[in-house]
Scaffold this motif. Structure first.
Motif, PDB file in Angstrom:
ATOM      1  N   GLN A  95       0.819  -1.215   0.000  1.00  0.00           N
ATOM      2  CA  GLN A  95       0.000   0.000   0.000  1.00  0.00           C
ATOM      3  C   GLN A  95       0.854   1.266   0.000  1.00  0.00           C
ATOM      4  O   GLN A  95       0.657   2.160  -0.821  1.00  0.00           O
ATOM      5  CB  GLN A  95      -0.928  -0.003   1.219  1.00  0.00           C
ATOM      6  CG  GLN A  95      -1.844   1.211   1.312  1.00  0.00           C
ATOM      7  CD  GLN A  95      -2.928   1.192   0.252  1.00  0.00           C
ATOM      8  OE1 GLN A  95      -3.660   0.226   0.144  1.00  0.00           O
ATOM      9  NE2 GLN A  95      -3.040   2.258  -0.524  1.00  0.00           N
ATOM     10  N   SER A  96       1.803   1.341   0.911  1.00  0.00           N
ATOM     11  CA  SER A  96       2.584   2.573   1.019  1.00  0.00           C
ATOM     12  C   SER A  96       3.495   2.781  -0.188  1.00  0.00           C
ATOM     13  O   SER A  96       3.875   3.913  -0.499  1.00  0.00           O
ATOM     14  CB  SER A  96       3.416   2.568   2.312  1.00  0.00           C
ATOM     15  OG  SER A  96       4.361   1.513   2.306  1.00  0.00           O
ATOM     16  N   VAL A  97       3.849   1.712  -0.889  1.00  0.00           N
ATOM     17  CA  VAL A  97       4.680   1.825  -2.089  1.00  0.00           C
ATOM     18  C   VAL A  97       3.871   2.373  -3.256  1.00  0.00           C
ATOM     19  O   VAL A  97       4.375   3.150  -4.075  1.00  0.00           O
ATOM     20  CB  VAL A  97       5.290   0.452  -2.439  1.00  0.00           C
ATOM     21  CG1 VAL A  97       6.023   0.508  -3.772  1.00  0.00           C
ATOM     22  CG2 VAL A  97       6.236  -0.017  -1.332  1.00  0.00           C
ATOM     23  N   TYR A  98       2.586   2.001  -3.327  1.00  0.00           N
ATOM     24  CA  TYR A  98       1.738   2.405  -4.451  1.00  0.00           C
ATOM     25  C   TYR A  98       0.903   3.649  -4.171  1.00  0.00           C
ATOM     26  O   TYR A  98       0.277   4.180  -5.091  1.00  0.00           O
ATOM     27  CB  TYR A  98       0.808   1.250  -4.844  1.00  0.00           C
ATOM     28  CG  TYR A  98       1.482   0.180  -5.674  1.00  0.00           C
ATOM     29  CD1 TYR A  98       1.421   0.202  -7.061  1.00  0.00           C
ATOM     30  CD2 TYR A  98       2.182  -0.860  -5.071  1.00  0.00           C
ATOM     31  CE1 TYR A  98       2.027  -0.773  -7.828  1.00  0.00           C
ATOM     32  CE2 TYR A  98       2.797  -1.846  -5.825  1.00  0.00           C
ATOM     33  CZ  TYR A  98       2.718  -1.791  -7.205  1.00  0.00           C
ATOM     34  OH  TYR A  98       3.338  -2.768  -7.962  1.00  0.00           O
ATOM     35  N   ASP A  99       0.886   4.121  -2.942  1.00  0.00           N
ATOM     36  CA  ASP A  99       0.087   5.307  -2.617  1.00  0.00           C
ATOM     37  C   ASP A  99       0.431   6.476  -3.533  1.00  0.00           C
ATOM     38  O   ASP A  99       1.611   6.799  -3.744  1.00  0.00           O
ATOM     39  CB  ASP A  99       0.330   5.727  -1.157  1.00  0.00           C
ATOM     40  CG  ASP A  99      -0.559   4.981  -0.184  1.00  0.00           C
ATOM     41  OD1 ASP A  99      -1.485   4.283  -0.638  1.00  0.00           O
ATOM     42  OD2 ASP A  99      -0.327   5.092   1.036  1.00  0.00           O
ATOM     43  N   GLY A 100      -0.599   7.111  -4.072  1.00  0.00           N
ATOM     44  CA  GLY A 100      -0.410   8.315  -4.873  1.00  0.00           C
ATOM     45  C   GLY A 100       0.154   8.090  -6.262  1.00  0.00           C
ATOM     46  O   GLY A 100       0.537   9.050  -6.935  1.00  0.00           O
ATOM     47  N   THR A 101       0.189   6.833  -6.728  1.00  0.00           N
ATOM     48  CA  THR A 101       0.798   6.528  -8.032  1.00  0.00           C
ATOM     49  C   THR A 101      -0.225   6.405  -9.149  1.00  0.00           C
ATOM     50  O   THR A 101       0.161   6.265 -10.315  1.00  0.00           O
ATOM     51  CB  THR A 101       1.605   5.222  -7.961  1.00  0.00           C
ATOM     52  OG1 THR A 101       0.715   4.133  -7.637  1.00  0.00           O
ATOM     53  CG2 THR A 101       2.703   5.320  -6.911  1.00  0.00           C
ATOM     54  N   GLY A 102      -1.514   6.397  -8.821  1.00  0.00           N
ATOM     55  CA  GLY A 102      -2.547   6.270  -9.843  1.00  0.00           C
ATOM     56  C   GLY A 102      -3.019   4.846 -10.086  1.00  0.00           C
ATOM     57  O   GLY A 102      -3.692   4.581 -11.093  1.00  0.00           O
ATOM     58  N   TRP A 103      -2.708   3.928  -9.174  1.00  0.00           N
ATOM     59  CA  TRP A 103      -3.150   2.543  -9.358  1.00  0.00           C
ATOM     60  C   TRP A 103      -4.662   2.458  -9.190  1.00  0.00           C
ATOM     61  O   TRP A 103      -5.266   3.220  -8.429  1.00  0.00           O
ATOM     62  CB  TRP A 103      -2.442   1.613  -8.381  1.00  0.00           C
ATOM     63  CG  TRP A 103      -2.928   1.682  -6.958  1.00  0.00           C
ATOM     64  CD1 TRP A 103      -2.585   2.607  -6.023  1.00  0.00           C
ATOM     65  CD2 TRP A 103      -3.851   0.791  -6.343  1.00  0.00           C
ATOM     66  NE1 TRP A 103      -3.227   2.365  -4.844  1.00  0.00           N
ATOM     67  CE2 TRP A 103      -4.018   1.242  -5.012  1.00  0.00           C
ATOM     68  CE3 TRP A 103      -4.549  -0.331  -6.760  1.00  0.00           C
ATOM     69  CZ2 TRP A 103      -4.860   0.600  -4.117  1.00  0.00           C
ATOM     70  CZ3 TRP A 103      -5.388  -0.975  -5.876  1.00  0.00           C
ATOM     71  CH2 TRP A 103      -5.536  -0.512  -4.558  1.00  0.00           C
ATOM     72  N   THR A 104      -5.278   1.513  -9.905  1.00  0.00           N
ATOM     73  CA  THR A 104      -6.739   1.388  -9.883  1.00  0.00           C
ATOM     74  C   THR A 104      -7.236   0.001  -9.519  1.00  0.00           C
ATOM     75  O   THR A 104      -8.420  -0.168  -9.227  1.00  0.00           O
ATOM     76  CB  THR A 104      -7.334   1.760 -11.251  1.00  0.00           C
ATOM     77  OG1 THR A 104      -6.799   0.885 -12.261  1.00  0.00           O
ATOM     78  CG2 THR A 104      -7.000   3.209 -11.609  1.00  0.00           C
ATOM     79  N   GLY A 105      -6.387  -1.007  -9.534  1.00  0.00           N
ATOM     80  CA  GLY A 105      -6.827  -2.359  -9.204  1.00  0.00           C
ATOM     81  C   GLY A 105      -5.642  -3.291  -9.069  1.00  0.00           C
ATOM     82  O   GLY A 105      -4.548  -3.020  -9.588  1.00  0.00           O
TER      83      GLY A 105
END
Length: 232
Positions: A95-105
């Protein structure tokens, strides 16, 4: 992963996110969070990219590997690691690695050999993840940031906490080919046990694979490359 696969002398196979290869491997995982309000069609599309167990068997040299856990949201193991800056190098789909990156699923699976104590040294542990982004550029941007973060972790010894135990992984160099990279982390005082982590960008997706065993030569990279080839 869901957690880092570490060798410990623990008993029977466990289910959900903590997976134990009897006498051999234990994953120090956070809880695998199941889908909540996720579009079922989108989840099915992402899961279709993951490799079937029999295909994983052929690539990593395992026998009758099985899916032991699956999840459709990101995980949170930040509190389990001594150096949060290396979280993405040691863990898939955080979660903290992908936060704010624009991931959707996300679609995520853990697979493990069903082995007994006599065969524990030959055990394999695999986590395969596909994360979807809003655009191809966002996926490439995530890949580029990950290259830098993983590079910064080369040569570091990182401690992973599992309940009352601690395990140390030594992080090695990175191999990069286009938008695919791989890196190996070796567990200290665990013989040949190691985990190779591969991450690549494919269209508007990030593919992550962690493959752990006593023979990790290119396994995660081959798995991730095959998954990426399915994403058009």
């Amino acid at each position: 992963m869901r957690g880092t696969a570490v060798r410990v002398l623990i008993g029977a196979m466990a289910v959900t996110s903590a997976v134990t290869l009897s006498g051999c491997v234990h994953t120090t995982a956070g809880q695998a969070h199941r889908a909540g309000g996720t579009n079922p069609t989108a989840v099915a599309d992402l899961e279709s990219y993951l490799l079937a167990p029999d295909r994983v068997d052929k690539i990593v040299g395992s026998q009758d590997i099985e899916v032991s856990d699956s999840a459709t949201t990101l995980d949170d193991n930040q509190s389990n690691i001594s150096d949060p800056e290396c979280l993405g190098a040691l863990y898939n789909a955080e979660q903290s690695v992908y936060d704010g990156t624009g991931w959707t699923g996300v679609a995520d699976q853990v697979l493990a050999d069903q082995v007994d104590d006599e065969d524990a040294e030959q055990g394999h542990w695999v986590q395969q993840s596909v994360v979807e982004f809003g655009s191809a550029q966002q996926a490439v941007d995530f890949f580029d940031r990950s290259v830098q973060k993983w590079t910064n972790c080369i040569g570091k010894d990182v401690t992973v906490n599992d309940a009352d135990s601690e395990f140390v992984f030594s992080i090695e160099g990175i191999g990069i080919d286009g938008h695919m990279m791989s890196q190996t982390a070796r567990q200290r005082d665990a013989g040949d046990w190691a985990c190779q982590h591969a991450l690549g960008a494919a269209t508007n997706h990030i593919v992550e694979v962690m493959a752990c065993s006593t023979d990790t030569d290119g396994q995660a990279l081959r798995l991730a490359t095959e998954i990426a080839s399915k994403i058009k």
